[in-house]
Design a protein around this motif. Structure first.
Motif, mmCIF file in Angstrom:
data_model
loop_
_atom_site.group_PDB
_atom_site.id
_atom_site.type_symbol
_atom_site.label_atom_id
_atom_site.label_comp_id
_atom_site.label_asym_id
_atom_site.label_seq_id
_atom_site.Cartn_x
_atom_site.Cartn_y
_atom_site.Cartn_z
ATOM 1 N N TYR A 120 7.356 -37.676 69.218
ATOM 2 C CA TYR A 120 8.751 -37.264 69.034
ATOM 3 C C TYR A 120 8.948 -35.990 69.850
ATOM 4 N N GLN A 199 4.358 -48.627 61.930
ATOM 5 C CA GLN A 199 4.363 -48.638 63.402
ATOM 6 C C GLN A 199 5.763 -48.699 64.031
ATOM 7 N N CYS A 201 7.972 -46.407 64.708
ATOM 8 C CA CYS A 201 8.274 -45.374 65.706
ATOM 9 C C CYS A 201 7.556 -45.606 67.032
HETATM 10 S S1 SF4 Z 1 7.209 -42.084 60.818
HETATM 11 FE FE1 SF4 Z 1 7.897 -43.949 61.881
HETATM 12 S S2 SF4 Z 1 6.055 -45.216 62.124
HETATM 13 FE FE2 SF4 Z 1 5.579 -43.650 60.593
HETATM 14 S S3 SF4 Z 1 6.046 -44.668 58.632
HETATM 15 FE FE3 SF4 Z 1 7.913 -43.552 59.237
HETATM 16 S S4 SF4 Z 1 9.150 -45.058 60.363
HETATM 17 FE FE4 SF4 Z 1 7.066 -45.876 60.226
#
Ligand code: SF4
Length: 227
Positions: A120, A199, A201
């Motif tokens: 991010y 997964q 993201c």
């Molecule tokens: S941060 Fe993203 S990948 Fe991780 S649990 Fe939350 S939505 Fe899923």
């Protein structure tokens, strides 16, 4: 200690103990990498608790390696390995300190080939966003981190998936004023979900992922979002 005069360190944990990510490789980059205008600086979740202690040690150079050594470690991960870049920190800036360094970003994108890295970023200048779009094309997923729903709508469609911080009371998926679907991160709602199982993201996707404010910075974020 002026952290900006310290060399940038990056730490890689091959099996993270972070319950939100699950047991995948997770990195932490020194706070020198954070954009100077990051909207979450006074409420950053990474600056708290055990993660905060770890992050400060990486920032001070007491833990971690230099960037080339870190990239070499990523290259050594198994093919198809899911990994999370930056539980704290951001993509390193260039010499101006006002935009990302495309050279170091490119080195990481190359190291990530055949792996499934995701991260991010709060860098939101046009040049950074353009480089991130290329990174996403090349398989290293960089989510643009919005501080408000209005900003998420503005960042949408610029070549990278989008995430957004929302009020601490948000539990249900919703649609933005511009018509974009928002999915609340399931790991914030259920104890049996982590990034290693979800997964979302890591994927190139239409949905914006929302993170309800939590922890000691939640009240500050709630007040800001209500203004
Ligand atoms: S941060 Fe993203 S990948 Fe991780 S649990 Fe939350 S939505 Fe899923």
């Amino acid at each position: 200690m002026n952290q900006n005069t310290l060399a940038l360190s990056v730490h890689l944990s091959l099996v993270s103990s972070n319950t939100k990510t699950g047991p995948i490789p997770v990195s932490t980059t020194g706070a020198q990498s954070c954009p100077p205008d990051c909207g979450q600086k006074d409420a950053c979740y990474a600056d708290r608790s055990f993660l905060g202690m770890h992050w400060r040690a990486v920032t001070a150079g007491a833990r971690g390696t230099d960037w080339p050594t870190f990239c070499a470690a990523i290259e050594q991960l198994d093919d198809d390995q899911l990994w999370r870049h930056n539980q704290g920190g951001d993509m390193p800036p260039d010499d101006t300190g006002r935009t990302v360094d495309p050279v170091r970003l490119g080195q990481l994108v190359m190291a990530n080939r055949k792996k499934r890295g995701f991260t991010y970023s709060h860098w939101k200048d046009d040049a950074s966003i353009a480089w991130f779009a290329l990174s996403n094309v090349w398989g290293f997923t960089i989510n643009l981190s919005a501080d408000t729903i209005a900003e998420a709508d503005r960042l949408y469609g610029r070549g990278s998936p989008v995430v957004v911080v929302v009020s601490s009371t948000t539990t249900q998926n919703f649609t933005t004023p511009a018509g974009h679907r928002v999915v609340v991160c399931p790991a914030t709602q259920r104890d049996d979900v982590s990034c290693s199982t979800c997964q979302l993201c890591q994927r190139q996707r239409d949905a914006i992922v929302a993170f309800p404010a939590h922890g000691s910075g939640a009240r500050r974020i709630d007040i800001r979002l209500a203004q």
